[in-house]
Design a protein around this motif. Sequence first.
Motif, PDB file in Angstrom:
ATOM      1  N   ARG A  57       0.833  -1.208   0.000  1.00 35.61           N
ATOM      2  CA  ARG A  57       0.000   0.000   0.000  1.00 35.61           C
ATOM      3  C   ARG A  57       0.866   1.255   0.000  1.00 35.61           C
ATOM      4  NH1 ARG A  57      -4.676  -1.689   4.436  1.00 35.61           N
ATOM      5  NH2 ARG A  57      -5.915  -2.991   3.024  1.00 35.61           N
ATOM      6  N   LEU A  60       2.335   1.769  -3.471  1.00 39.93           N
ATOM      7  CA  LEU A  60       1.332   2.194  -4.442  1.00 39.93           C
ATOM      8  C   LEU A  60       0.892   3.634  -4.200  1.00 39.93           C
ATOM      9  CD1 LEU A  60      -0.761  -1.087  -4.533  1.00 39.93           C
ATOM     10  CD2 LEU A  60       0.729  -0.225  -6.327  1.00 39.93           C
ATOM     11  N   GLU A  61       0.851   4.051  -2.936  1.00 38.80           N
ATOM     12  CA  GLU A  61       0.469   5.431  -2.628  1.00 38.80           C
ATOM     13  C   GLU A  61       1.489   6.446  -3.118  1.00 38.80           C
ATOM     14  OE1 GLU A  61      -0.084   5.317   1.572  1.00 38.80           O
ATOM     15  OE2 GLU A  61      -2.083   4.385   1.465  1.00 38.80           O
ATOM     16  N   LYS A  62       2.732   6.027  -3.304  1.00 38.11           N
ATOM     17  CA  LYS A  62       3.764   6.923  -3.819  1.00 38.11           C
ATOM     18  C   LYS A  62       3.545   7.270  -5.288  1.00 38.11           C
ATOM     19  CE  LYS A  62       8.054   6.228  -2.822  1.00 38.11           C
ATOM     20  NZ  LYS A  62       9.356   5.531  -2.704  1.00 38.11           N
ATOM     21  N   GLY A  63       2.732   6.487  -6.005  1.00 37.30           N
ATOM     22  CA  GLY A  63       2.422   6.772  -7.398  1.00 37.30           C
ATOM     23  C   GLY A  63       3.510   6.385  -8.371  1.00 37.30           C
ATOM     24  N   ASP A  70      -2.023   3.735 -15.253  1.00 34.61           N
ATOM     25  CA  ASP A  70      -2.825   4.325 -14.177  1.00 34.61           C
ATOM     26  C   ASP A  70      -2.069   4.297 -12.846  1.00 34.61           C
ATOM     27  OD1 ASP A  70      -4.944   4.762 -15.906  1.00 34.61           O
ATOM     28  OD2 ASP A  70      -5.872   2.823 -15.458  1.00 34.61           O
ATOM     29  N   GLU A  71      -2.129   5.422 -12.115  1.00 34.87           N
ATOM     30  CA  GLU A  71      -1.607   5.479 -10.764  1.00 34.87           C
ATOM     31  C   GLU A  71      -2.734   5.183  -9.769  1.00 34.87           C
ATOM     32  OE1 GLU A  71       0.196   9.189  -9.828  1.00 34.87           O
ATOM     33  OE2 GLU A  71       1.308   9.334 -11.713  1.00 34.87           O
ATOM     34  N   GLY A  72      -2.345   5.051  -8.509  1.00 27.17           N
ATOM     35  CA  GLY A  72      -3.326   4.944  -7.443  1.00 27.17           C
ATOM     36  C   GLY A  72      -4.142   3.672  -7.449  1.00 27.17           C
ATOM     37  N   VAL A  73      -3.610   2.585  -8.004  1.00 24.79           N
ATOM     38  CA  VAL A  73      -4.334   1.324  -7.999  1.00 24.79           C
ATOM     39  C   VAL A  73      -4.201   0.655  -6.632  1.00 24.79           C
ATOM     40  CG1 VAL A  73      -4.137   0.944 -10.464  1.00 24.79           C
ATOM     41  CG2 VAL A  73      -2.309   0.163  -8.971  1.00 24.79           C
ATOM     42  N   ALA A  74      -5.160  -0.172  -6.284  1.00 30.13           N
ATOM     43  CA  ALA A  74      -5.148  -0.867  -4.998  1.00 30.13           C
ATOM     44  C   ALA A  74      -4.316  -2.136  -5.088  1.00 30.13           C
ATOM     45  CB  ALA A  74      -6.569  -1.211  -4.570  1.00 30.13           C
ATOM     46  N   ARG A  77      -5.971  -5.118  -6.784  1.00 32.67           N
ATOM     47  CA  ARG A  77      -6.436  -4.908  -8.154  1.00 32.67           C
ATOM     48  C   ARG A  77      -6.041  -6.122  -9.002  1.00 32.67           C
ATOM     49  NH1 ARG A  77      -5.621  -4.481 -13.920  1.00 32.67           N
ATOM     50  NH2 ARG A  77      -6.398  -2.477 -14.661  1.00 32.67           N
TER      51      ARG A  77
END
Length: 233
Positions: A57, A60-63, A70-74, A77
């Motif tokens: 997490r 992924l939050e770092k982008g 796409d950025e901001g995926v969980a 996903r």
Amino acid sequence: MTKHQKRLSVPKSWPVERKTDTFTVKADSGPHGEDGVPLLIILRDVLGYVDSRKEARYALEKGTVLVNGDEGVAEDRPIGMFDILAFTEREEYYRVFPDEGGRLALTGIDAESADSKLGKIEDKTKVTGGQTQLNLHDGQNLLVEDASEYSSGDSIVIANDGDDIVAHFPYEEGSLVTAVRGAHAGEVGEVTDITVTPGSGSNNVEVETDDGTFETVEEYVVVIDENFTGDDE
């Protein structure tokens, strides 16, 4: 709803060991249906970039981890066939490609190749306004003004930025294909014959490889070009 799934019951395409632990992470709803592999498994079990869901997490939050641009995926996903993974800080790029045996594997690609992804056209439908919708293997839908040149079984390459079609590979004799399911999953060759089955049965396709010839149903093959076989680094 539980966030875990028993390893013994995961699809054969998932790149996980089934007897090391009882459970693994469960994919969220989304692309690729039940065959979609949670992104966490790719980050933790395949690449070894994280050790836990918490670390995934944070990354992924770092982008800096992109899925099809796409950025901001969980972290749960679903990731599946022909998806593009980009690790911008590491300058590493991968295409999800079936290996022999049908398990999903990562094929290294260059940054330019990571700007688009392949999609197999499952079917086409007319929508309001006269446009045609191309329905792809991963659940993505694409609207086109003129669909006369596209047929079920064809493959298209779609830009991550804007969803423009940048290449089109017809499904026909002479096409380069890879098998993505069945006994010949992961094998690549040229279509030499397509046998149309009357009624509702699946059509059969004969594929010639460097090692011989195999037959399978056409639902199990996807049209590609040489840039999708892992030789484009």
